[in-house]
Design a protein around this motif. Structure first.
Motif, short mmCIF file in Angstrom:
data_model
loop_
_atom_site.label_atom_id
_atom_site.label_comp_id
_atom_site.label_asym_id
_atom_site.label_seq_id
_atom_site.Cartn_x
_atom_site.Cartn_y
_atom_site.Cartn_z
N HIS A 63 0.78 -1.24 0.00
CA HIS A 63 0.00 0.00 0.00
C HIS A 63 0.81 1.29 0.00
O HIS A 63 0.25 2.37 0.13
CB HIS A 63 -0.96 0.01 1.19
N THR A 64 2.14 1.21 -0.11
CA THR A 64 2.95 2.42 -0.17
C THR A 64 3.92 2.32 -1.34
O THR A 64 4.09 1.25 -1.93
CB THR A 64 3.76 2.65 1.13
N ASP A 65 4.57 3.43 -1.64
CA ASP A 65 5.59 3.41 -2.69
C ASP A 65 6.99 3.40 -2.09
O ASP A 65 7.97 3.75 -2.75
CB ASP A 65 5.41 4.57 -3.65
N ARG A 82 8.31 -4.10 21.71
CA ARG A 82 7.64 -3.19 20.78
C ARG A 82 8.18 -3.48 19.39
O ARG A 82 9.39 -3.52 19.18
CB ARG A 82 7.89 -1.73 21.13
N ILE A 83 7.27 -3.68 18.45
CA ILE A 83 7.61 -3.90 17.06
C ILE A 83 7.19 -2.65 16.30
O ILE A 83 6.04 -2.21 16.40
CB ILE A 83 6.85 -5.12 16.48
N MET A 84 8.13 -2.06 15.54
CA MET A 84 7.81 -0.89 14.72
C MET A 84 8.14 -1.20 13.27
O MET A 84 9.19 -1.78 12.98
CB MET A 84 8.62 0.33 15.16
N VAL A 85 7.23 -0.80 12.39
CA VAL A 85 7.47 -0.91 10.96
C VAL A 85 7.39 0.50 10.41
O VAL A 85 6.43 1.22 10.64
CB VAL A 85 6.45 -1.85 10.29
N LEU A 86 8.45 0.90 9.70
CA LEU A 86 8.56 2.26 9.18
C LEU A 86 8.57 2.23 7.66
O LEU A 86 9.22 1.38 7.05
CB LEU A 86 9.85 2.91 9.69
N ASP A 87 7.83 3.18 7.08
CA ASP A 87 7.86 3.34 5.63
C ASP A 87 7.90 4.83 5.31
O ASP A 87 7.83 5.66 6.21
CB ASP A 87 6.67 2.63 4.96
N THR A 88 8.01 5.16 4.04
CA THR A 88 8.13 6.56 3.63
C THR A 88 6.82 7.13 3.11
O THR A 88 6.81 8.19 2.49
CB THR A 88 9.23 6.71 2.56
N ASP A 89 5.71 6.46 3.36
CA ASP A 89 4.41 6.92 2.89
C ASP A 89 4.02 8.21 3.61
O ASP A 89 3.99 8.26 4.84
CB ASP A 89 3.36 5.83 3.15
#
Length: 141
Positions: A63-65, A82-89
């Motif tokens: 769902h992101t580019d 703690r689980i973190m998922v990072l994207d540039t959206d």
């Protein structure tokens, strides 16, 4: 970037990795998170954590580019990760709509909400991060 469980001289134990945003990323992230939890003696969280990170990384890939998806797992307390998922959206954060019974997708964040003890979506300068926390369940004597 090499995937590794980081043993820092200060602060909580953490695992950090970046994955190329492709269909293999969720599986790679599952393996890394499971390895970190087993290293920390938190095997009982591994199955749930693998489902959570898989859903979050899949969302970022589909769902992101974003070209890369970051995953950070931190042991924030003796019995909590703690689980973190990072994207540039940079799109506005949304509240997921409830998918109909016929739809084959769209349930990822509902699954996260059901399995995690806490979770949220946060805007950051570089895009967004979705985090969730898991607590070990203490057995009463």
């Amino acid at each position: 970037m090499a995937n590794a469980v980081v043993s820092a001289p200060v602060g909580p134990p953490s695992y950090r990795a970046n994955y190329v945003a492709r269909k293999t990323a969720p599986g790679e992230a599952r393996h890394g998170v499971a390895f970190a939890l087993k290293t920390w003696g938190l095997e009982q969280l591994a199955d749930t954590a693998e489902v959570l990170v898989s859903e979050l990384v899949t969302n970022a890939v589909v769902h992101t580019d974003s070209r890369l998806v970051g995953v950070v797992v931190t042991r924030i307390a003796e019995n909590t990760v703690r689980i973190m998922v990072l994207d540039t959206d940079r799109a506005e954060t949304f509240v997921p709509a409830c998918p109909s019974g016929d739809e084959e997708s769209g349930r990822g964040l509902f699954l996260v909400a059901a399995l995690a003890d806490r979770w949220d979506i946060e805007r950051v300068v570089t895009g967004k991060r979705i985090w969730c926390e898991l607590d070990t369940k203490k057995v009463q004597p």
